[in-house]
Design a protein around this motif. Structure first.
Motif, short mmCIF file in Angstrom:
data_model
loop_
_atom_site.label_atom_id
_atom_site.label_comp_id
_atom_site.label_asym_id
_atom_site.label_seq_id
_atom_site.Cartn_x
_atom_site.Cartn_y
_atom_site.Cartn_z
N LYS A 37 0.84 -1.20 0.00
CA LYS A 37 0.00 0.00 0.00
C LYS A 37 0.88 1.25 0.00
O LYS A 37 0.59 2.22 -0.70
CB LYS A 37 -0.92 -0.02 1.22
CG LYS A 37 -1.93 1.10 1.22
CD LYS A 37 -2.89 0.96 2.39
CE LYS A 37 -3.92 2.07 2.36
NZ LYS A 37 -4.85 1.98 3.49
N GLU A 38 1.95 1.20 0.77
CA GLU A 38 2.86 2.34 0.83
C GLU A 38 3.51 2.58 -0.53
O GLU A 38 3.64 3.72 -0.99
CB GLU A 38 3.93 2.07 1.88
CG GLU A 38 4.87 3.22 2.12
CD GLU A 38 5.87 2.91 3.21
OE1 GLU A 38 7.05 3.28 3.02
OE2 GLU A 38 5.49 2.30 4.22
N ASN A 41 0.98 4.15 -2.86
CA ASN A 41 0.68 5.53 -2.51
C ASN A 41 1.80 6.48 -2.90
O ASN A 41 1.56 7.69 -3.03
CB ASN A 41 0.37 5.66 -1.02
CG ASN A 41 -0.99 5.10 -0.67
OD1 ASN A 41 -1.86 4.98 -1.53
ND2 ASN A 41 -1.18 4.72 0.58
#
Length: 98
Positions: A37-38, A41
């Motif tokens: 997810k990081e 993003n």
């Protein structure tokens, strides 16, 4: 087996062993999901915006009206586009006379 004896896992029930293993895999999956997810993003970080340019007021900009009138007059005198049919006919007649 030696490691299991050292940690005490050898004496646990099968049910407890499965719970512990399941818990460890869920923790690993959660960490991996957080890393993914990081990474996703990072691509969505918006670019820095430039500060807005302030528009000058009309009162601040002084316009030379006479110079503007002269430009308009000069533009009116210029001939734009293709010449008229009569002008072409006159040029042809003048060439024939020579």
């Amino acid at each position: 087996i030696d490691q299991e004896l050292a940690t005490g896992e050898y004496f646990l029930r099968e049910k407890d062993k499965k719970k512990k293993k399941l818990h460890e895999t869920k923790v690993k999956e959660a960490e991996a999901a957080a890393r993914q997810k990081e990474e996703r993003n990072k691509a969505f970080i918006p670019p820095k915006e430039k500060p807005a340019v302030k528009v000058k007021k009309a009162a601040e900009a002084k316009v030379n009206i006479e110079a503007l009138k002269e430009k308009v007059r000069a533009a009116k005198k210029k001939k734009l586009g293709a010449p008229a049919v009569e002008e072409i006919a006159q040029k042809i007649v003048q060439k024939k006379k020579k």
